[in-house]
Design a protein around this motif. Sequence first.
Motif, PDB file in Angstrom:
ATOM      1  N   GLY A 272       0.807  -1.215   0.000  1.00  0.00           N
ATOM      2  CA  GLY A 272       0.000   0.000   0.000  1.00  0.00           C
ATOM      3  C   GLY A 272       0.838   1.263   0.000  1.00  0.00           C
ATOM      4  O   GLY A 272       0.326   2.339   0.311  1.00  0.00           O
ATOM      5  N   LEU A 273       2.119   1.118  -0.288  1.00  0.00           N
ATOM      6  CA  LEU A 273       2.964   2.303  -0.383  1.00  0.00           C
ATOM      7  C   LEU A 273       4.099   2.030  -1.360  1.00  0.00           C
ATOM      8  O   LEU A 273       4.514   0.894  -1.533  1.00  0.00           O
ATOM      9  N   GLN A 274       4.538   3.074  -2.004  1.00  0.00           N
ATOM     10  CA  GLN A 274       5.750   2.966  -2.804  1.00  0.00           C
ATOM     11  C   GLN A 274       6.795   3.914  -2.216  1.00  0.00           C
ATOM     12  O   GLN A 274       7.660   3.485  -1.471  1.00  0.00           O
ATOM     13  N   CYS A 275       6.660   5.215  -2.467  1.00  0.00           N
ATOM     14  CA  CYS A 275       7.656   6.113  -1.869  1.00  0.00           C
ATOM     15  C   CYS A 275       7.403   6.302  -0.381  1.00  0.00           C
ATOM     16  O   CYS A 275       8.322   6.637   0.368  1.00  0.00           O
ATOM     17  N   GLY A 276       6.173   6.132   0.059  1.00  0.00           N
ATOM     18  CA  GLY A 276       5.863   6.199   1.485  1.00  0.00           C
ATOM     19  C   GLY A 276       5.560   7.574   2.026  1.00  0.00           C
ATOM     20  O   GLY A 276       5.235   7.706   3.206  1.00  0.00           O
ATOM     21  N   PHE A 277       5.619   8.594   1.188  1.00  0.00           N
ATOM     22  CA  PHE A 277       5.444   9.944   1.729  1.00  0.00           C
ATOM     23  C   PHE A 277       4.038  10.170   2.268  1.00  0.00           C
ATOM     24  O   PHE A 277       3.847  10.793   3.309  1.00  0.00           O
ATOM     25  N   CYS A 278       3.046   9.645   1.565  1.00  0.00           N
ATOM     26  CA  CYS A 278       1.655   9.874   1.977  1.00  0.00           C
ATOM     27  C   CYS A 278       1.228   8.930   3.091  1.00  0.00           C
ATOM     28  O   CYS A 278       0.155   9.103   3.677  1.00  0.00           O
ATOM     29  N   THR A 279       2.039   7.892   3.339  1.00  0.00           N
ATOM     30  CA  THR A 279       1.595   6.774   4.165  1.00  0.00           C
ATOM     31  C   THR A 279       1.211   7.162   5.598  1.00  0.00           C
ATOM     32  O   THR A 279       0.194   6.665   6.106  1.00  0.00           O
ATOM     33  N   PRO A 280       1.953   8.015   6.284  1.00  0.00           N
ATOM     34  CA  PRO A 280       1.518   8.374   7.643  1.00  0.00           C
ATOM     35  C   PRO A 280       0.100   8.941   7.670  1.00  0.00           C
ATOM     36  O   PRO A 280      -0.705   8.569   8.534  1.00  0.00           O
ATOM     37  N   GLY A 281      -0.202   9.820   6.715  1.00  0.00           N
ATOM     38  CA  GLY A 281      -1.551  10.382   6.655  1.00  0.00           C
ATOM     39  C   GLY A 281      -2.572   9.332   6.276  1.00  0.00           C
ATOM     40  O   GLY A 281      -3.698   9.320   6.792  1.00  0.00           O
ATOM     41  N   MET A 282      -2.199   8.446   5.335  1.00  0.00           N
ATOM     42  CA  MET A 282      -3.118   7.377   4.931  1.00  0.00           C
ATOM     43  C   MET A 282      -3.457   6.489   6.134  1.00  0.00           C
ATOM     44  O   MET A 282      -4.616   6.109   6.342  1.00  0.00           O
ATOM     45  N   VAL A 283      -2.438   6.136   6.907  1.00  0.00           N
ATOM     46  CA  VAL A 283      -2.663   5.253   8.050  1.00  0.00           C
ATOM     47  C   VAL A 283      -3.531   5.951   9.101  1.00  0.00           C
ATOM     48  O   VAL A 283      -4.478   5.360   9.639  1.00  0.00           O
ATOM     49  N   MET A 284      -3.260   7.221   9.375  1.00  0.00           N
ATOM     50  CA  MET A 284      -4.039   7.923  10.396  1.00  0.00           C
ATOM     51  C   MET A 284      -5.482   8.134   9.931  1.00  0.00           C
ATOM     52  O   MET A 284      -6.424   8.041  10.731  1.00  0.00           O
ATOM     53  N   SER A 285      -5.683   8.398   8.628  1.00  0.00           N
ATOM     54  CA  SER A 285      -7.050   8.507   8.117  1.00  0.00           C
ATOM     55  C   SER A 285      -7.753   7.157   8.181  1.00  0.00           C
ATOM     56  O   SER A 285      -8.943   7.076   8.512  1.00  0.00           O
ATOM     57  N   THR A 286      -7.026   6.090   7.861  1.00  0.00           N
ATOM     58  CA  THR A 286      -7.613   4.754   7.924  1.00  0.00           C
ATOM     59  C   THR A 286      -8.079   4.434   9.340  1.00  0.00           C
ATOM     60  O   THR A 286      -9.178   3.894   9.538  1.00  0.00           O
TER      61      THR A 286
END
Lengths: 261, 160
Positions: free
Chosen positions: B97-111
């Motif tokens: 669910g991530l490639q570069c990972g930049f958006c991932t913290p926000g994605m996880v917190m929104s999830t």
Amino acid sequence: MYEFEFETPATVADAVAALQGDEAQALGGGQTLLPTMKQRLASPSRLVSLSGIAEMSGVSADAGTVSIGGATTHGAVAAGAGAYPALADLAGHIGDPAVRNRGTIGGSLANNDPSADYPAAALASGATIVTNAREIAADDFFDGMFGTALNEGEIITRVNFPVPEAANYQKFLQPASRFALVGVFVARTSDGVRVAVTGASETGVHRWSEAEAALSANFSASALEGLAVDADGMISDLHGSGAYRAHLVAVLTKRAVMAAG
Amino acid sequence: MTEVSMTVNGVSVGGSVEGRTLLSSFLREQLGLTGTHVGCDTSQCGACVVHVNGDAVKSCTILAVEANGAEVATIEGQAAEDGTLSVVQQAFQDHHGLQCGFCTPGMVMSTLALLKDNPKPSEAEVRKYLEGNICRCTGYHNIVRAIMAASGQDVAIAAE
């Protein structure tokens, strides 16, 4: 963003006092004001946060009226205004979930962005905007793009919506900003039908009187056949021409009537 | 300057901030919690999403002084102390669910905010909830798969 003083009053009276003097600005959820300040398009010397004022928060419903505190977030309206489903649905489609957890109805109405959703709901519903000083009918409140009847330092404490017999809001989303490219709110009451249009006109939110007359006589999409909106005075930008917006107004009005039932 | 105190990931913290200090700046620059990313700084992209008193907010568009006294949760608080990833984090890894990972913290917190209110969201509900979180790598499919998996549901999704 330029530096400012920050005040967190607990009562409306304290907020009004803190807003006295030049360059003071009320802060709702900050979802428009903070980005505006980052761009240095606004530079208040004092921000007065309204989010700690308990009497300005919450949704209540009785006797055909939904009453919403000015500092109530969009998310709270979406969850709590079930007595007025079209309004709750509108609130649940503003921005995105994180924005809806901060942005407030009072902030939206006081800003009167020409593409915002709430002004259409307030105008179509014939809502009453209650401030610390007076009550203002929605018909007298909106005054062109970003303009309102509010005086300096005046705070929207509450908005009272009479619940219509039937209502619906159709939003043609501008997907980057999540504002309405065009939005139409239709409300049918025992006194007739009101149609309010946002996102379209260079004069901001407004009523479409020809459609109101046609729908008051016959509340069906077919009553709108042959009615067209003049493209003159419509917003024209890279997202859509004035003619496109004028076309959307008629299309969305029909959809709203069909959805309202 | 104003003294603020808040609880971040269960730890009481404090600091001296200007009125204009954003919560994202306070977390990153004063607390060193750089897992909260600032992508657009215009409340569009959602990389900076944290929870304030349980609600997902864009930390680039709330002042640190507005979070005074609040309970704040960031991506740093999600894994166990021994480094074991949370269910949602592990699902993002398992389903790419991530490639570069930049958006991932926000994605996880929104999830996490989504699943708190809606423990078994449909694919459409997941996509709608993530409207305020932008990813420029994955095309979202694997993010949606990860969230379906984290909520204990079939990861097969219709749109390919």
